[in-house]
Design an enzyme around this catalytic site. Structure first.
Site, PDB file in Angstrom:
ATOM      1  N   LYS A  13       2.645  -3.918   7.850  1.00 36.54           N
ATOM      2  CA  LYS A  13       1.892  -3.202   8.881  1.00 36.54           C
ATOM      3  C   LYS A  13       0.387  -3.462   8.742  1.00 36.54           C
ATOM      4  CE  LYS A  13       3.478   0.852   7.529  1.00 36.54           C
ATOM      5  NZ  LYS A  13       4.348   0.430   6.401  1.00 36.54           N
ATOM      6  N   ARG A 127       1.535  -7.150  -4.613  1.00 33.08           N
ATOM      7  CA  ARG A 127       0.411  -6.935  -3.692  1.00 33.08           C
ATOM      8  C   ARG A 127      -0.893  -6.666  -4.435  1.00 33.08           C
ATOM      9  NH1 ARG A 127       0.712  -2.502   0.896  1.00 33.08           N
ATOM     10  NH2 ARG A 127       1.284  -1.168  -0.843  1.00 33.08           N
TER      11      ARG A 127
HETATM   12  P1  AP5 Z   1       0.474   3.670   3.431  1.00 34.04           P
HETATM   13  O1  AP5 Z   1      -0.797   3.153   2.925  1.00 34.04           O
HETATM   14  O2  AP5 Z   1       0.704   3.789   4.874  1.00 34.04           O
HETATM   15  O3  AP5 Z   1       1.640   2.834   2.739  1.00 34.04           O
HETATM   16  P2  AP5 Z   1       3.087   2.393   3.230  1.00 34.04           P
HETATM   17  O4  AP5 Z   1       3.607   2.909   4.506  1.00 34.04           O
HETATM   18  O5  AP5 Z   1       3.924   2.651   2.040  1.00 34.04           O
HETATM   19  O6  AP5 Z   1       2.941   0.945   3.603  1.00 34.04           O
HETATM   20  P3  AP5 Z   1       2.199  -0.140   2.825  1.00 34.04           P
HETATM   21  O7  AP5 Z   1       0.743  -0.051   3.079  1.00 34.04           O
HETATM   22  O8  AP5 Z   1       2.657  -0.132   1.405  1.00 34.04           O
HETATM   23  O9  AP5 Z   1       2.828  -1.444   3.496  1.00 34.04           O
HETATM   24  P4  AP5 Z   1       2.373  -2.307   4.736  1.00 34.04           P
HETATM   25  O10 AP5 Z   1       3.469  -2.285   5.731  1.00 34.04           O
HETATM   26  O11 AP5 Z   1       1.007  -1.972   5.198  1.00 34.04           O
HETATM   27  O12 AP5 Z   1       2.378  -3.738   4.042  1.00 34.04           O
HETATM   28  P5  AP5 Z   1       1.204  -4.797   3.761  1.00 34.04           P
HETATM   29  O13 AP5 Z   1       0.714  -5.371   5.039  1.00 34.04           O
HETATM   30  O14 AP5 Z   1       0.219  -4.246   2.805  1.00 34.04           O
HETATM   31  O15 AP5 Z   1       0.741   5.118   2.797  1.00 34.04           O
HETATM   32  C1  AP5 Z   1       0.520   5.355   1.426  1.00 34.04           C
HETATM   33  C2  AP5 Z   1       0.787   6.812   1.103  1.00 34.04           C
HETATM   34  O16 AP5 Z   1      -0.122   7.653   1.834  1.00 34.04           O
HETATM   35  C3  AP5 Z   1       2.174   7.352   1.495  1.00 34.04           C
HETATM   36  O17 AP5 Z   1       3.133   7.081   0.502  1.00 34.04           O
HETATM   37  C4  AP5 Z   1       1.891   8.838   1.679  1.00 34.04           C
HETATM   38  O18 AP5 Z   1       1.796   9.481   0.424  1.00 34.04           O
HETATM   39  C5  AP5 Z   1       0.506   8.836   2.309  1.00 34.04           C
HETATM   40  N1  AP5 Z   1       0.567   8.782   3.781  1.00 34.04           N
HETATM   41  C6  AP5 Z   1       0.016   7.846   4.597  1.00 34.04           C
HETATM   42  N2  AP5 Z   1       0.263   8.108   5.871  1.00 34.04           N
HETATM   43  C7  AP5 Z   1       0.996   9.257   5.894  1.00 34.04           C
HETATM   44  C8  AP5 Z   1       1.576  10.022   6.939  1.00 34.04           C
HETATM   45  N3  AP5 Z   1       1.468   9.676   8.236  1.00 34.04           N
HETATM   46  N4  AP5 Z   1       2.268  11.137   6.595  1.00 34.04           N
HETATM   47  C9  AP5 Z   1       2.381  11.522   5.288  1.00 34.04           C
HETATM   48  N5  AP5 Z   1       1.862  10.836   4.256  1.00 34.04           N
HETATM   49  C10 AP5 Z   1       1.168   9.696   4.560  1.00 34.04           C
HETATM   50  O19 AP5 Z   1       2.065  -5.939   3.037  1.00 34.04           O
HETATM   51  C11 AP5 Z   1       2.704  -5.707   1.793  1.00 34.04           C
HETATM   52  C12 AP5 Z   1       2.648  -6.968   0.930  1.00 34.04           C
HETATM   53  O20 AP5 Z   1       3.444  -7.984   1.521  1.00 34.04           O
HETATM   54  C13 AP5 Z   1       1.250  -7.573   0.795  1.00 34.04           C
HETATM   55  O21 AP5 Z   1       1.135  -8.102  -0.483  1.00 34.04           O
HETATM   56  C14 AP5 Z   1       1.230  -8.692   1.842  1.00 34.04           C
HETATM   57  O22 AP5 Z   1       0.353  -9.740   1.497  1.00 34.04           O
HETATM   58  C15 AP5 Z   1       2.675  -9.135   1.828  1.00 34.04           C
HETATM   59  N6  AP5 Z   1       3.146  -9.585   3.148  1.00 34.04           N
HETATM   60  C16 AP5 Z   1       2.872  -9.033   4.359  1.00 34.04           C
HETATM   61  N7  AP5 Z   1       3.519  -9.714   5.339  1.00 34.04           N
HETATM   62  C17 AP5 Z   1       4.248 -10.683   4.716  1.00 34.04           C
HETATM   63  C18 AP5 Z   1       5.137 -11.699   5.189  1.00 34.04           C
HETATM   64  N8  AP5 Z   1       5.414 -11.831   6.503  1.00 34.04           N
HETATM   65  N9  AP5 Z   1       5.695 -12.517   4.284  1.00 34.04           N
HETATM   66  C19 AP5 Z   1       5.418 -12.376   2.954  1.00 34.04           C
HETATM   67  N10 AP5 Z   1       4.587 -11.448   2.447  1.00 34.04           N
HETATM   68  C20 AP5 Z   1       4.019 -10.606   3.324  1.00 34.04           C
HETATM   69 MG    MG Z   2      -0.443  -0.546   4.620  1.00 31.80          MG
END
Ligand code: AP5
Ligand code: MG
Ligand code: ZN
Length: 212
Positions: A13, A127
């Site tokens: 995302k 990551r």
């Molecule tokens: P938040 O920061 O939103 O984390 P998340 O939903 O767990 O999602 P991530 O940020 O971990 O993943 P992403 O989808 O953004 O992936 P990314 O692009 O980084 O939330 C964190 C915490 O905050 C929650 O646990 C909660 O406690 C709280 N919170 C936040 N919002 C909330 C809400 N609305 N309600 C309640 N609590 C809330 O990519 C991941 C990795 O994969 C990176 O290393 C990237 O380089 C790699 N990557 C990306 N795309 C690809 C691809 N196509 N192929 C290979 N690798 C890839």
């Molecule tokens: Mg994220």
């Protein structure tokens, strides 16, 4: 353009949001980034959220609803918004609907990025992040210069919730509390599915195809 980027932890995302925000000139609103900034600055909100985040649990709905209600009323949302990580529960989605009615900015699309669970774990464990919100991966998406952000040059860090224990909890929270939103938005005919297991460029192109 009014968009929600939806998907499990590690789906990409944040990675896609950065590109989409640039492409469509709309603000990238990541509740995770907002919360992490508050934790770093030690604000009242940050102190409240820190424990939940480190354990991989969701922060209580009323906290998030307040954040998003204020943020969507800021001037830069005149051009639209790109929500990343919100909503994550049915009450958050219901509250969002009410806010969007009040400000007259209905959702155009909810983009659901799906990725198999084993790939999510590999993505999160490798990551590295920047304070500016940019996301990299030691193997899949390394920064041009080791440990430095391509976008702003700052030093990269590992998120405290990218530990094995916290990742397991985050996936549980997604499956239990967040995944019911798939049906919620399908019923509203807003949901568009994207295969997030492809390369970063391919995923970007498939999202663009939906939006253009
Ligand atoms: P938040 O920061 O939103 O984390 P998340 O939903 O767990 O999602 P991530 O940020 O971990 O993943 P992403 O989808 O953004 O992936 P990314 O692009 O980084 O939330 C964190 C915490 O905050 C929650 O646990 C909660 O406690 C709280 N919170 C936040 N919002 C909330 C809400 N609305 N309600 C309640 N609590 C809330 O990519 C991941 C990795 O994969 C990176 O290393 C990237 O380089 C790699 N990557 C990306 N795309 C690809 C691809 N196509 N192929 C290979 N690798 C890839
Ligand atoms: Mg994220
Ligand atoms: Zn940066």
């Amino acid at each position: 353009m009014n968009i929600i980027l939806f998907g499990p932890p590690g789906a990409g995302k944040g990675t896609q949001a950065q590109r989409l925000a640039e492409e469509y000139k709309i603000p990238h609103i990541s509740t995770g980034d907002i919360l992490r900034a508050n934790v770093r600055e030690g604000t009242e909100l940050g102190i409240k959220a820190k424990g939940f985040m480190e354990r991989g649990e969701l922060v209580p709905d009323e906290v998030l609803i307040g954040i998003i209600a204020d943020r969507l009323r800021e001037d830069d949302c005149e051009s639209g918004y790109l929500l990343d990580g919100y909503p994550r529960t049915i009450p958050q989605a219901d509250a969002l609907e009410q806010i969007l009615t009040e400000i007259d900015k209905p959702i155009d699309y909810v983009i659901n990025i799906s990725v198999p669970e084993k790939d999510l774990i590999a993505r999160l464990s490798g990551r590295v992040m920047c304070k500016c919100g940019a996301s990299f991966h030691k193997l899949f998406n390394p920064p041009k210069e080791e440990n430095l952000c391509d976008a702003c040059g700052k030093e990269l860090y590992q998120r405290t919730d990218d530990t094995e224990e916290a990742v397991v909890e985050r996936l549980k929270a997604y499956n239990k509390q967040t995944s019911p939103l798939v049906q919620y938005y399908e019923e509203k005919e807003l949901m568009k599915n994207v295969d997030g297991s492809k390369s970063i460029d391919e995923v970007f192109l498939s999202i663009k195809k939906i939006l253009d």
